[in-house]
Write a protein that holds these residues in place. Structure first.
Motif, PDB file in Angstrom:
ATOM      1  N   ALA A 135       0.826  -1.203   0.000  1.00 30.51           N
ATOM      2  CA  ALA A 135       0.000   0.000   0.000  1.00 30.51           C
ATOM      3  C   ALA A 135       0.861   1.253   0.000  1.00 30.51           C
ATOM      4  CB  ALA A 135      -0.925  -0.017   1.224  1.00 30.51           C
ATOM      5  N   THR A 136       1.911   1.245   0.825  1.00 29.62           N
ATOM      6  CA  THR A 136       2.811   2.400   0.913  1.00 29.62           C
ATOM      7  C   THR A 136       3.567   2.612  -0.399  1.00 29.62           C
ATOM      8  OG1 THR A 136       3.074   2.044   3.294  1.00 29.62           O
ATOM      9  CG2 THR A 136       4.753   3.384   2.192  1.00 29.62           C
ATOM     10  N   ALA A 137       4.031   1.520  -0.995  1.00 30.16           N
ATOM     11  CA  ALA A 137       4.783   1.620  -2.252  1.00 30.16           C
ATOM     12  C   ALA A 137       3.914   2.181  -3.368  1.00 30.16           C
ATOM     13  CB  ALA A 137       5.330   0.247  -2.643  1.00 30.16           C
ATOM     14  N   MET A 138       2.671   1.710  -3.445  1.00 37.45           N
ATOM     15  CA  MET A 138       1.772   2.192  -4.491  1.00 37.45           C
ATOM     16  C   MET A 138       1.465   3.672  -4.288  1.00 37.45           C
ATOM     17  SD  MET A 138       0.229   0.815  -7.163  1.00 37.45           S
ATOM     18  CE  MET A 138       0.594   2.253  -8.153  1.00 37.45           C
ATOM     19  N   ALA A 139       1.257   4.078  -3.036  1.00 40.20           N
ATOM     20  CA  ALA A 139       0.988   5.486  -2.739  1.00 40.20           C
ATOM     21  C   ALA A 139       2.177   6.357  -3.113  1.00 40.20           C
ATOM     22  CB  ALA A 139       0.651   5.647  -1.260  1.00 40.20           C
ATOM     23  N   ALA A 140       3.381   5.882  -2.810  1.00 46.14           N
ATOM     24  CA  ALA A 140       4.584   6.660  -3.132  1.00 46.14           C
ATOM     25  C   ALA A 140       4.721   6.851  -4.635  1.00 46.14           C
ATOM     26  CB  ALA A 140       5.818   5.955  -2.569  1.00 46.14           C
ATOM     27  N   LEU A 141       4.405   5.822  -5.394  1.00 41.76           N
ATOM     28  CA  LEU A 141       4.502   5.900  -6.851  1.00 41.76           C
ATOM     29  C   LEU A 141       3.496   6.919  -7.395  1.00 41.76           C
ATOM     30  CD1 LEU A 141       6.162   4.457  -9.071  1.00 41.76           C
ATOM     31  CD2 LEU A 141       4.246   2.878  -9.347  1.00 41.76           C
ATOM     32  N   LEU A 142       2.276   6.851  -6.912  1.00 42.07           N
ATOM     33  CA  LEU A 142       1.244   7.772  -7.386  1.00 42.07           C
ATOM     34  C   LEU A 142       1.532   9.206  -6.936  1.00 42.07           C
ATOM     35  CD1 LEU A 142      -1.933   5.578  -6.712  1.00 42.07           C
ATOM     36  CD2 LEU A 142      -0.805   5.976  -8.914  1.00 42.07           C
ATOM     37  N   ASN A 157       5.170 -10.150  -4.395  1.00 40.18           N
ATOM     38  CA  ASN A 157       4.336 -11.245  -3.910  1.00 40.18           C
ATOM     39  C   ASN A 157       2.880 -10.797  -3.812  1.00 40.18           C
ATOM     40  OD1 ASN A 157       4.120  -9.742  -1.559  1.00 40.18           O
ATOM     41  ND2 ASN A 157       5.278 -11.164  -0.274  1.00 40.18           N
ATOM     42  N   ASP A 158       2.013 -11.723  -3.444  1.00 37.04           N
ATOM     43  CA  ASP A 158       0.586 -11.424  -3.380  1.00 37.04           C
ATOM     44  C   ASP A 158       0.264 -10.390  -2.310  1.00 37.04           C
ATOM     45  OD1 ASP A 158       0.103 -13.216  -5.388  1.00 37.04           O
ATOM     46  OD2 ASP A 158      -0.766 -14.774  -4.122  1.00 37.04           O
ATOM     47  N   LEU A 159       0.954 -10.430  -1.179  1.00 37.76           N
ATOM     48  CA  LEU A 159       0.655  -9.493  -0.110  1.00 37.76           C
ATOM     49  C   LEU A 159       0.919  -8.060  -0.558  1.00 37.76           C
ATOM     50  CD1 LEU A 159       2.022 -11.326   3.066  1.00 37.76           C
ATOM     51  CD2 LEU A 159      -0.334 -11.202   2.227  1.00 37.76           C
ATOM     52  N   ILE A 160       2.042  -7.833  -1.231  1.00 37.19           N
ATOM     53  CA  ILE A 160       2.337  -6.505  -1.759  1.00 37.19           C
ATOM     54  C   ILE A 160       1.286  -6.110  -2.791  1.00 37.19           C
ATOM     55  CG2 ILE A 160       3.968  -5.215  -3.216  1.00 37.19           C
ATOM     56  CD1 ILE A 160       6.233  -6.546  -1.698  1.00 37.19           C
ATOM     57  N   ALA A 161       0.903  -7.057  -3.634  1.00 33.54           N
ATOM     58  CA  ALA A 161      -0.121  -6.777  -4.650  1.00 33.54           C
ATOM     59  C   ALA A 161      -1.444  -6.392  -4.002  1.00 33.54           C
ATOM     60  CB  ALA A 161      -0.306  -7.990  -5.552  1.00 33.54           C
ATOM     61  N   ILE A 162      -1.841  -7.098  -2.951  1.00 32.72           N
ATOM     62  CA  ILE A 162      -3.113  -6.815  -2.272  1.00 32.72           C
ATOM     63  C   ILE A 162      -3.073  -5.439  -1.620  1.00 32.72           C
ATOM     64  CG2 ILE A 162      -4.529  -7.526  -0.294  1.00 32.72           C
ATOM     65  CD1 ILE A 162      -3.773 -10.471  -1.131  1.00 32.72           C
ATOM     66  N   GLY A 163      -1.944  -5.084  -1.019  1.00 34.00           N
ATOM     67  CA  GLY A 163      -1.796  -3.753  -0.452  1.00 34.00           C
ATOM     68  C   GLY A 163      -1.864  -2.669  -1.517  1.00 34.00           C
ATOM     69  N   ALA A 164      -1.231  -2.921  -2.654  1.00 33.53           N
ATOM     70  CA  ALA A 164      -1.261  -1.958  -3.761  1.00 33.53           C
ATOM     71  C   ALA A 164      -2.676  -1.774  -4.284  1.00 33.53           C
ATOM     72  CB  ALA A 164      -0.336  -2.432  -4.884  1.00 33.53           C
ATOM     73  N   MET A 165      -3.432  -2.862  -4.368  1.00 35.28           N
ATOM     74  CA  MET A 165      -4.806  -2.783  -4.857  1.00 35.28           C
ATOM     75  C   MET A 165      -5.686  -1.949  -3.923  1.00 35.28           C
ATOM     76  SD  MET A 165      -5.090  -6.737  -6.172  1.00 35.28           S
ATOM     77  CE  MET A 165      -6.836  -6.758  -6.541  1.00 35.28           C
ATOM     78  N   ARG A 166      -5.411  -2.042  -2.637  1.00 41.28           N
ATOM     79  CA  ARG A 166      -6.160  -1.223  -1.682  1.00 41.28           C
ATOM     80  C   ARG A 166      -5.914   0.263  -1.951  1.00 41.28           C
ATOM     81  NH1 ARG A 166     -10.542  -1.038   1.655  1.00 41.28           N
ATOM     82  NH2 ARG A 166     -10.243   0.609   3.198  1.00 41.28           N
ATOM     83  N   THR A 167      -4.661   0.641  -2.143  1.00 41.53           N
ATOM     84  CA  THR A 167      -4.344   2.044  -2.426  1.00 41.53           C
ATOM     85  C   THR A 167      -4.977   2.499  -3.730  1.00 41.53           C
ATOM     86  OG1 THR A 167      -2.275   2.010  -1.179  1.00 41.53           O
ATOM     87  CG2 THR A 167      -2.456   3.659  -2.921  1.00 41.53           C
ATOM     88  N   LEU A 168      -4.904   1.670  -4.747  1.00 44.85           N
ATOM     89  CA  LEU A 168      -5.504   2.026  -6.031  1.00 44.85           C
ATOM     90  C   LEU A 168      -6.997   2.288  -5.878  1.00 44.85           C
ATOM     91  CD1 LEU A 168      -3.650  -0.546  -8.326  1.00 44.85           C
ATOM     92  CD2 LEU A 168      -3.394   1.953  -8.395  1.00 44.85           C
ATOM     93  N   SER A 169      -7.671   1.438  -5.124  1.00 44.16           N
ATOM     94  CA  SER A 169      -9.113   1.611  -4.926  1.00 44.16           C
ATOM     95  C   SER A 169      -9.397   2.898  -4.164  1.00 44.16           C
ATOM     96  CB  SER A 169      -9.687   0.410  -4.167  1.00 44.16           C
ATOM     97  OG  SER A 169      -9.558  -0.771  -4.939  1.00 44.16           O
ATOM     98  N   GLU A 170      -8.584   3.182  -3.146  1.00 44.42           N
ATOM     99  CA  GLU A 170      -8.785   4.407  -2.364  1.00 44.42           C
ATOM    100  C   GLU A 170      -8.563   5.661  -3.212  1.00 44.42           C
ATOM    101  OE1 GLU A 170      -6.082   3.917   0.843  1.00 44.42           O
ATOM    102  OE2 GLU A 170      -7.472   2.712   2.063  1.00 44.42           O
ATOM    103  N   ARG A 171      -7.696   5.556  -4.221  1.00 45.82           N
ATOM    104  CA  ARG A 171      -7.423   6.704  -5.089  1.00 45.82           C
ATOM    105  C   ARG A 171      -8.420   6.794  -6.256  1.00 45.82           C
ATOM    106  NH1 ARG A 171      -2.161   8.838  -4.299  1.00 45.82           N
ATOM    107  NH2 ARG A 171      -1.584   8.342  -2.132  1.00 45.82           N
ATOM    108  N   GLY A 172      -9.405   5.917  -6.269  1.00 40.71           N
ATOM    109  CA  GLY A 172     -10.426   5.960  -7.310  1.00 40.71           C
ATOM    110  C   GLY A 172     -10.008   5.358  -8.627  1.00 40.71           C
ATOM    111  N   LEU A 173      -8.964   4.545  -8.626  1.00 34.46           N
ATOM    112  CA  LEU A 173      -8.491   3.897  -9.852  1.00 34.46           C
ATOM    113  C   LEU A 173      -9.089   2.504  -9.968  1.00 34.46           C
ATOM    114  CD1 LEU A 173      -4.770   5.048  -9.636  1.00 34.46           C
ATOM    115  CD2 LEU A 173      -6.478   5.848 -11.276  1.00 34.46           C
TER     116      LEU A 173
END
Length: 344
Positions: free
Chosen positions: A228-235, A248-264
């Protein structure tokens, strides 16, 4: 009082030696005699004393499995497979936790539990080849995981580079070009994250796409929060990719949470691929496309290798078997048509 070999022999009308041969699965017993003894075993409910059997061979009947993280579902699922594989050889598994710390990996590899175990299956993160070469413990050791070693021990690992290339190739086939990699690590180049990053770079280059290093994000760990933190930093720095390949899947799941929160939207705005095929990847609001290592094969090969080393026969040279894997395509890269359930 438990049922003894003598009780079984009396019920079957055979010698104790014959019962022992059947229980130990010796070959030179006729099918008729084996069936007769087995019937007596079933009728009396006889259970072999596995502890005594191992002690007669100078062993404890226990092997150890040391993994970096209990909280990572991949290792929990793998441990279950190892327990099942060991049971087929009448071995009990002692599961240990290293926390991915080098000092603890050194401790277990050097045999601090050698008085209670016959051998060790170890999934290291920070051990180096020189650490393994300096090992003085004589109990057999089998390595798991994606680290690369030049040490005289059996090592069971899938081809991480090729598996990663297949994941990236799938994203490219879906029309994606700006593909981020989440989960890089600084430091030693032979760690698993670097192998998966290498696959990312190689496949992009093979498809004529220059790898954009600004889309590579280093993480402190391998959990959901890290993703989640990595995806937020990128955006936040204005680098919106059209796809993400996560370590791994855990990083992917965290990234997906951030994407959803950002409306993507996933995958319309950003497609996501993970690695490990943990059970959680199938049950999110959007199911996760992931690389699925064959955990059953990894566990079976590891246990079989260890048992063979314990057999006392002349051991072959160290082996590097490559268990299989497959890419499981789900909703995070290919939208699910209405009325169609997700992949498994």
């Amino acid at each position: 009082m438990g049922v003894s070999l003598k009780d079984v022999a009396q019920r079957a009308g055979v010698s104790i030696k014959t019962v022992s041969n059947v229980v130990n699965n010796y070959q030179h017993v006729t099918p008729k005699m084996r069936a007769k003894v087995q019937q007596a075993i079933d009728e009396l409910g006889y259970r072999p004393n596995l502890t005594a059997r191992h002690l007669r061979k100078g062993r404890t009947g226990i092997i150890a499995l040391a993994v970096p993280e209990f909280g990572n579902p991949y290792f929990a699922e793998l441990a279950g497979e190892v327990v099942d594989a060991a049971a087929r050889h009448d071995y009990t598994v002692l599961v240990d936790h290293t926390g991915g710390l080098r000092e603890k990996e050194l401790l277990v590899s050097q045999g601090f539990r050698s008085h209670v175990i016959d051998g060790l299956i170890l999934s290291p993160i920070h051990l180096e080849t020189e650490d393994l070469m300096a090992r003085t413990e004589t109990a057999p050791l089998v390595l798991l995981g994606e680290r690369e070693y030049e040490a005289p021990y059996d090592h069971i690992a899938i081809d991480n580079v090729e598996a990663s290339r297949e994941a990236v190739r799938h994203l490219i086939d879906q029309g994606n070009r700006r593909i981020a990699f989440l989960g890089s690590r600084t430091g030693r180049e032979r760690q698993p994250a670097h192998l998966r990053l290498r696959g990312w770079r190689e496949e992009l280059a093979a498809e004529g796409i220059a790898p954009d290093e600004s889309l590579v994000v280093v993480t402190d760990g391998y959990g959901r929060e890290d993703g989640a933190t990595a995806m937020a930093a990128l955006l936040d720095r204005g680098e919106q990719p059209d796809a993400v390949f996560a370590y791994n899947d855990l990083i992917a799941i965290g990234a997906m949470r951030t994407l959803s929160e950002r409306g993507l939207r996933i995958p319309e705005d950003v497609a996501v691929v993970g690695f490990d095929n943990i059970e959680e990847s199938l049950y999110g609001a959007t199911t996760l496309t992931t690389v699925a290592p064959d955990k059953e094969a990894i566990a079976r090969l590891a246990v079989d290798s260890l048992v063979e080393r314990l057999s006392g026969d002349e051991a072959p040279a160290p082996r590097r078997p490559r268990p299989g894997y497959r890419l499981i395509v789900r909703e995070s890269t290919v939208p699910r048509p209405p009325g169609v359930s997700g992949g498994s």
